[in-house]
Each structure stands twice: as structure tokens, then as C-alpha cells.
Design a protein around this motif. Structure first.
Motif, mmCIF file in Angstrom:
data_model
loop_
_atom_site.group_PDB
_atom_site.id
_atom_site.type_symbol
_atom_site.label_atom_id
_atom_site.label_comp_id
_atom_site.label_asym_id
_atom_site.label_seq_id
_atom_site.Cartn_x
_atom_site.Cartn_y
_atom_site.Cartn_z
ATOM 1 N N SER A 233 -36.270 0.534 -9.167
ATOM 2 C CA SER A 233 -35.199 0.677 -8.448
ATOM 3 C C SER A 233 -35.067 2.093 -7.875
ATOM 4 O O SER A 233 -34.141 2.532 -7.426
ATOM 5 N N LYS A 234 -36.451 2.637 -7.684
ATOM 6 C CA LYS A 234 -36.450 3.768 -6.868
ATOM 7 C C LYS A 234 -36.673 3.533 -5.569
ATOM 8 O O LYS A 234 -37.307 2.669 -5.094
ATOM 9 N N PRO A 235 -35.706 4.065 -4.597
ATOM 10 C CA PRO A 235 -35.822 4.043 -3.230
ATOM 11 C C PRO A 235 -37.137 4.436 -2.499
ATOM 12 O O PRO A 235 -37.828 5.161 -2.873
ATOM 13 N N PHE A 236 -37.291 3.543 -1.507
ATOM 14 C CA PHE A 236 -38.602 3.921 -0.567
ATOM 15 C C PHE A 236 -38.244 5.236 -0.100
ATOM 16 O O PHE A 236 -37.328 5.624 0.174
ATOM 17 N N GLY A 237 -39.240 5.821 0.424
ATOM 18 C CA GLY A 237 -39.269 7.104 1.250
ATOM 19 C C GLY A 237 -38.506 6.980 2.652
ATOM 20 O O GLY A 237 -38.417 7.913 3.122
ATOM 21 N N ARG A 238 -38.522 5.751 3.193
ATOM 22 C CA ARG A 238 -37.831 5.534 4.489
ATOM 23 C C ARG A 238 -36.427 4.946 4.501
ATOM 24 O O ARG A 238 -36.101 4.308 3.451
ATOM 25 N N PRO A 239 -35.694 5.393 5.431
ATOM 26 C CA PRO A 239 -34.621 5.055 5.442
ATOM 27 C C PRO A 239 -34.445 3.296 5.836
ATOM 28 O O PRO A 239 -35.420 2.839 6.432
ATOM 29 N N LEU A 240 -33.277 2.586 5.439
ATOM 30 C CA LEU A 240 -33.243 1.068 5.909
ATOM 31 C C LEU A 240 -33.185 1.101 7.391
ATOM 32 O O LEU A 240 -33.533 0.065 7.989
ATOM 33 N N LEU A 241 -32.433 1.828 7.901
ATOM 34 C CA LEU A 241 -31.991 1.868 9.476
ATOM 35 C C LEU A 241 -33.074 1.831 10.161
ATOM 36 O O LEU A 241 -33.954 2.655 9.911
#
Length: 204
Positions: free
Chosen positions: A84-92
Motif C-alpha cells: 500500500s505504499k504509493p509509487f514515487g510518481r503521480p497518477l496524473l
């Protein structure tokens, strides 16, 4: 006028009729279908909805709701592995347009039926018309209440999230969502200060 502010209702589980429709679209289109519901501090109307949508997509809340919906539906596609750790890049995605095109109430319902009965179904999982109608009507009533025609509807060009590269051949840079096919859809539904964003990304 400054940028609108956004809040989200309490993160309750999707009602059964909503979950049933989203799961049916997943089954029919081989999709990771997501629904986001948001409250805005200004009324959303046809004249400002593209600006409101763009502001929302650029907000931190959009990322939070996308990741929460992804986990709630047990996809875990928008986080590193299963921690559940977010990726380093944005989704947008940079340079997105997210252009809105108006739909009427009947057109929105027809779009929902299309997802279940006509959209590309790589495993042949289209629903019979009677079953699709039942799922669509229950979902629409839960989402819109008894007076669905009081809401406003728009299709959004699905170019604002990173691509899997399935159809474009580009190298995916996770987190990714859209695939670049006709099964990518975004539907924007609004009334007063509340709006919903329904997303599909049917895959081969």
C-alpha cells in the motif's frame, strides 16, 4: 475566484447495488472499475464543470481517493506491490486535456448498458439485456436517487491517467490505469455541490 476545495464523504464500503454494478463491469470489460464521490465548496454546473474537474484531478484528494478505491476493490494496482505504499510518481499524466462532452440522462444510462452488453469483452462475458438493465437501474438509483434526470452528465476524454502501454506500445511508468482503447472511459456526474467520477479501463 480561487480554486474550489474538495472533500470526500466518509469512506464507507460501496453499497451492494454499487458494488454489484462495478463488479459486473469488471467482469464484462475485464476492467478495474472505480467510482469516486466528491463534495465541492462551489456548485458544479455545465459552465464550470471542466474547470472543477481539472482542479479536482490536480488535487491531493484525487490521488487519495483513487488509491483508496483501488484498495477497497482489492486491485492494489496503484501502490507498490501489496504494501500500500504509493509509487514515487503521480497518477496524473502531464499534458492531459480531460475534455468534457455533455450527455443527457438517457445517454448516461445507455453508456452504462454499453459497458455490460456491447463494450469489447475479451472473455465473452457480456450480460443479457434483462440482467444488465436490472444492474444499471439499481446502480443509477443508488447513485442519483429517485430523480436521476435532475443530475447533469458528461463524458470525459480518458487521457489524464498514465497508460499501461497495451495499445500504444509506450513503456509503462507505474502507477498506470488507462490502456488506450475504446474501453477506457470516464463519466462525470454532478448535481449542486456533489459529483461522481466513474472510470473503466477494460483490458485485452
Amino acid at each position: 475566484m480561487g480554486s474550489p476545495n474538495f472533500t470526500a464523504p466518509a469512506p464507507d464500503p460501496d453499497p451492494p447495488t454499487v458494488d454489484a454494478f462495478l463488479s459486473a463491469v469488471d467482469h464484462a470489460m475485464n476492467s478495474n472499475t472505480l467510482l469516486l464521490t466528491v463534495d465541492c465548496d462551489v456548485p458544479v454546473a455545465a459552465g464550470n464543470r471542466q474547470d472543477v474537474l481539472h482542479a479536482f484531478l490536480r488535487s491531493a484528494l484525487f490521488e487519495q481517493l483513487m488509491r483508496a478505491a483501488d484498495v477497497r476493490r482489492n486491485w492494489y494496482n496503484l501502490s507498490d506491490e501489496y504494501d500500500s505504499k504509493p509509487f514515487g510518481r503521480p497518477l496524473l499524466r502531464e499534458g492531459f486535456r480531460a475534455t468534457v462532452s455533455p450527455l443527457d440522462h438517457a445517454g448516461f444510462l445507455a453508456r452504462l448498458r454499453w459497458m455490460l452488453c456491447e463494450a469489447f469483452s475479451p472473455y465473452g462475458h457480456h450480460y443479457p439485456a434483462v440482467d444488465a438493465e436490472r444492474l444499471v437501474r439499481a446502480f443509477a438509483r443508488e447513485l442519483l436517487g429517485a430523480d436521476g434526470s435532475a443530475w447533469s452528465f458528461a463524458a470525459v476524454s480518458p487521457d489524464f491517467l498514465r497508460s499501461t502501454g497495451y495499445y500504444s506500445g509506450e513503456e509503462p511508468q507505474p502507477p498506470v490505469y488507462f490502456d488506450g482503447s475504446s474501453s477506457d472511459t470516464a463519466s462525470f456526474v454532478h448535481r449542486d455541490r456533489t459529483f461522481h467520477l466513474l472510470l473503466t479501463n477494460g483490458s485485452p
